[in-house]
Scaffold this active site. Structure first.
Site, PDB file in Angstrom:
ATOM      1  N   GLY A  94       0.583  -1.208   0.050  1.00  0.00           N
ATOM      2  CA  GLY A  94      -0.047  -0.070  -0.059  1.00  0.00           C
ATOM      3  C   GLY A  94       0.887   1.256   0.087  1.00  0.00           C
ATOM      4  N   ASP A 317       0.165  -0.576  13.243  1.00  0.00           N
ATOM      5  CA  ASP A 317       0.221  -1.803  12.655  1.00  0.00           C
ATOM      6  C   ASP A 317       0.836  -2.719  13.723  1.00  0.00           C
ATOM      7  OD1 ASP A 317       0.311  -0.728  10.006  1.00  0.00           O
ATOM      8  OD2 ASP A 317       2.386  -0.102   9.858  1.00  0.00           O
ATOM      9  N   LYS A 344      -6.448  -2.528   5.986  1.00  0.00           N
ATOM     10  CA  LYS A 344      -5.042  -2.952   5.779  1.00  0.00           C
ATOM     11  C   LYS A 344      -4.882  -4.013   4.720  1.00  0.00           C
ATOM     12  CE  LYS A 344      -3.551   0.338   8.263  1.00  0.00           C
ATOM     13  NZ  LYS A 344      -3.163   1.303   7.843  1.00  0.00           N
TER      14      LYS A 344
HETATM   15  O1  SPQ Z   1       2.355  -0.611   2.827  1.00  0.00           O
HETATM   16  P1  SPQ Z   1       0.977  -1.203   3.493  1.00  0.00           P
HETATM   17  O2  SPQ Z   1       0.800  -2.396   2.678  1.00  0.00           O
HETATM   18  O3  SPQ Z   1       0.232  -0.227   3.612  1.00  0.00           O
HETATM   19  O4  SPQ Z   1       1.971  -1.622   5.041  1.00  0.00           O
HETATM   20  C1  SPQ Z   1       1.341  -1.520   6.375  1.00  0.00           C
HETATM   21  C2  SPQ Z   1       1.894  -2.495   7.052  1.00  0.00           C
HETATM   22  O5  SPQ Z   1       1.207  -3.396   8.116  1.00  0.00           O
HETATM   23  O6  SPQ Z   1       3.109  -3.272   6.856  1.00  0.00           O
HETATM   24  C3  SPQ Z   1      -0.154  -1.398   6.633  1.00  0.00           C
HETATM   25  F1  SPQ Z   1      -0.835  -2.300   6.085  1.00  0.00           F
HETATM   26  O7  SPQ Z   1       1.924  -0.377   7.031  1.00  0.00           O
HETATM   27  C4  SPQ Z   1       1.499   1.199   6.684  1.00  0.00           C
HETATM   28  C5  SPQ Z   1       0.843   1.590   7.857  1.00  0.00           C
HETATM   29  O8  SPQ Z   1      -0.066   1.000   8.376  1.00  0.00           O
HETATM   30  C6  SPQ Z   1       2.882   1.640   6.347  1.00  0.00           C
HETATM   31  C7  SPQ Z   1       2.845   3.239   6.233  1.00  0.00           C
HETATM   32  C8  SPQ Z   1       3.865   4.066   5.562  1.00  0.00           C
HETATM   33  O9  SPQ Z   1       4.782   3.597   5.283  1.00  0.00           O
HETATM   34  O10 SPQ Z   1       3.495   5.148   5.330  1.00  0.00           O
HETATM   35  C9  SPQ Z   1       1.631   4.007   6.862  1.00  0.00           C
HETATM   36  C10 SPQ Z   1       0.839   3.074   7.695  1.00  0.00           C
HETATM   37  O11 SPQ Z   1      -0.546   3.212   6.710  1.00  0.00           O
HETATM   38  P2  SPQ Z   1      -1.547   4.662   6.838  1.00  0.00           P
HETATM   39  O12 SPQ Z   1      -2.540   4.111   5.839  1.00  0.00           O
HETATM   40  O13 SPQ Z   1      -1.871   4.834   8.125  1.00  0.00           O
HETATM   41  O14 SPQ Z   1      -0.715   5.642   6.117  1.00  0.00           O
END
Ligand code: SPQ
Length: 430
Positions: A94, A317, A344
């Site tokens: 993501g 997380d 997530k």
């Molecule tokens: O990259 P991804 O898949 O979204 O990864 C996650 C994880 O658990 O490794 C979430 F599923 O982490 C995100 C985190 O939840 C990583 C991130 C970042 O590097 O900016 C921010 C967080 O997400 P968000 O939606 O709160 O900005």
């Protein structure tokens, strides 16, 4: 891959957790946009970050991997990316998808961003809506805001934005910061609560101009960025599994070396201390605004707590593994204001409650979190965490404290963020 996790009697040893995933992604992004060479030490060599590397290579950036975890990026400047051949595939990540959408909106070429089955179900409207307000042209299939999304950058000009974010998300904030580098004027981003600030810190360290005042960030069109040498701290989100294992397995003591303790990420340490954990933060390495420390953690008797409000983005997380710790704590733990868990890699409220109930915990979901009564004995069983790396790792730690043996299906998903996870767990058993 299916693995069997026997009950653990005791864990002892020292762990170097891998480099921070969020910082590793951003190191590649800013390295590519900077003039000159960027050297990233302790880079996270896991699927998510490797997908970010592949995408920048597709846009003409030379990136070398040296040894186990050093990445060298030959940046070409803010306007140095070239039109990719073929679709850009973020895989399961993501962070890659959402940050890249903001960056690609400002490029003078068209591109298509896609991802795996899980990522194609995750909401992209949170970045698409504000980016369109900036003048970006982004199109999903049948006008839906899911990947694959086409970004028509050629000939587009971006306007500055004054945007109040509906959710506290580092990915949304970072996407807008990247787009605003190409805008006509300064932009203002207002956050409902402070989320991880690695983008702000890294942009500044590469010579960019950005200003943070409480929850508001002001960003500017950037004239030039300059390559840096960065030592990436260990990922506290990965350390969280070992912190929890040491707390819950009797007579254990684990030392975690060089863990990032940026205050926007270290909520788990505050929560575990409030629950009565024996955690000692032994040595703070410099590292400027990305400090790190050696953390010693010992088996502890825990008590229930309430986790809510502005604490949530500081440990989002880690909530599934904190929920496991709460199953062994005396009394009630309430997690609320955490609806973001639903979007997530899986719906992490449903998957956490499903896994922990199946293994014997007393846990119920609520619309924005969960309520856990402890302590409950856990019993080894078959667990299917699905395609979510954090659920696989949480289920494995649950297996260590469960009676008997626990079988984890889909265990290969740890490769998203922690390929050495199982080997490091096994090395701690005594
Ligand atoms: O990259 P991804 O898949 O979204 O990864 C996650 C994880 O658990 O490794 C979430 F599923 O982490 C995100 C985190 O939840 C990583 C991130 C970042 O590097 O900016 C921010 C967080 O997400 P968000 O939606 O709160 O900005």
């Amino acid at each position: 891959m299916v693995i069997s996790v026997p009950h653990a009697n005791r864990l002892q040893g020292t762990i170097h957790v891998p480099g921070d995933k969020s910082i590793s992604h951003r190191g590649v992004i800013f390295g590519a946009l900077a003039q000159g060479t960027t050297r990233l030490e302790n880079f996270l060599m896991a699927d998510d970050c490797i997908n970010t590397i592949k995408i920048f290579r597709q846009m003409g950036i030379e990136i070398d991997i040296k040894g186990h975890n050093t990445v060298v990026v030959q940046g070409k400047g803010i306007y140095g990316l070239s039109a990719p051949k073929g679709q850009l595939d973020a895989g399961n990540s993501g962070t890659t998808a959402r940050l890249l959408m903001g960056l690609l909106a400002g490029q003078d070429f068209d591109s298509i961003l896609t991802g795996d089955d899980s990522l194609r179900k995750r909401p992209m409207d949170r970045v698409v809506i504000p980016l369109r307000q900036m003048g970006a042209r982004l199109m999903g299939i049948e006008n839906k805001e899911f990947l694959p999304i086409t970004i028509l950058g050629k000939g587009a000009t971006l306007k500055s934005i004054d945007y109040t974010m509906p959710v506290a998300s580092a990915q949304v904030k970072s996407s807008l910061i990247l787009a605003s580098m190409y805008a006509d004027n300064s932009s203002h981003i207002h956050q409902p609560a402070i989320s991880r600030d690695h983008t702000e810190i890294m942009l500044e360290s590469f010579g960019g101009r950005i200003h943070t005042d409480g929850e508001t960030i002001t960003t500017y069109p950037q004239p030039e960025l300059y390559g840096q040498d960065l030592l990436i701290p260990g990922d506290i989100s990965s350390a969280a599994y070992f912190l929890t294992a040491a707390l819950l397995v009797p007579d254990s003591e684990i030392i975690l070396k060089n863990v990032g303790i940026n205050p926007t990420r270290s909520g788990i340490l505050d929560v575990y201390k409030a629950m009565g954990a024996s955690i000692n933060i032994e040595r703070i390495y410099s590292g400027g605004k990305e400090p790190s420390a050696d953390i010693t953690v010992k088996s502890s008797s825990l008590k229930g707590t309430v986790i809510e409000g502005s604490l949530i983005p500081r440990l989002i997380d880690e909530l599934p593994i904190i929920a496991l710790a709460a199953t062994q704590a005396e009394g009630t733990t309430i997690i609320k204001d955490a609806e973001e868990l639903k979007v997530k890699e899986s719906d992490r409220i449903d998957s956490t409650v499903g896994i922990l109930k199946k293994i014997g915990a007393n846990i119920e979901s609520t619309p924005d979190g969960m309520i856990i009564q402890g302590p409950s004995p856990l019993f080894g069983t078959q667990l299917r965490p699905g395609s979510d790396h954090r659920m696989v790792m949480m289920a494995t730690i649950a297996g260590l404290i469960a009676q008997g043996s626990t079988t984890i299906h889909d265990a290969n998903w740890v490769n998203i963020s922690y390929p050495d996870f199982f080997a490091q767990i096994e090395a701690l058993r005594c």
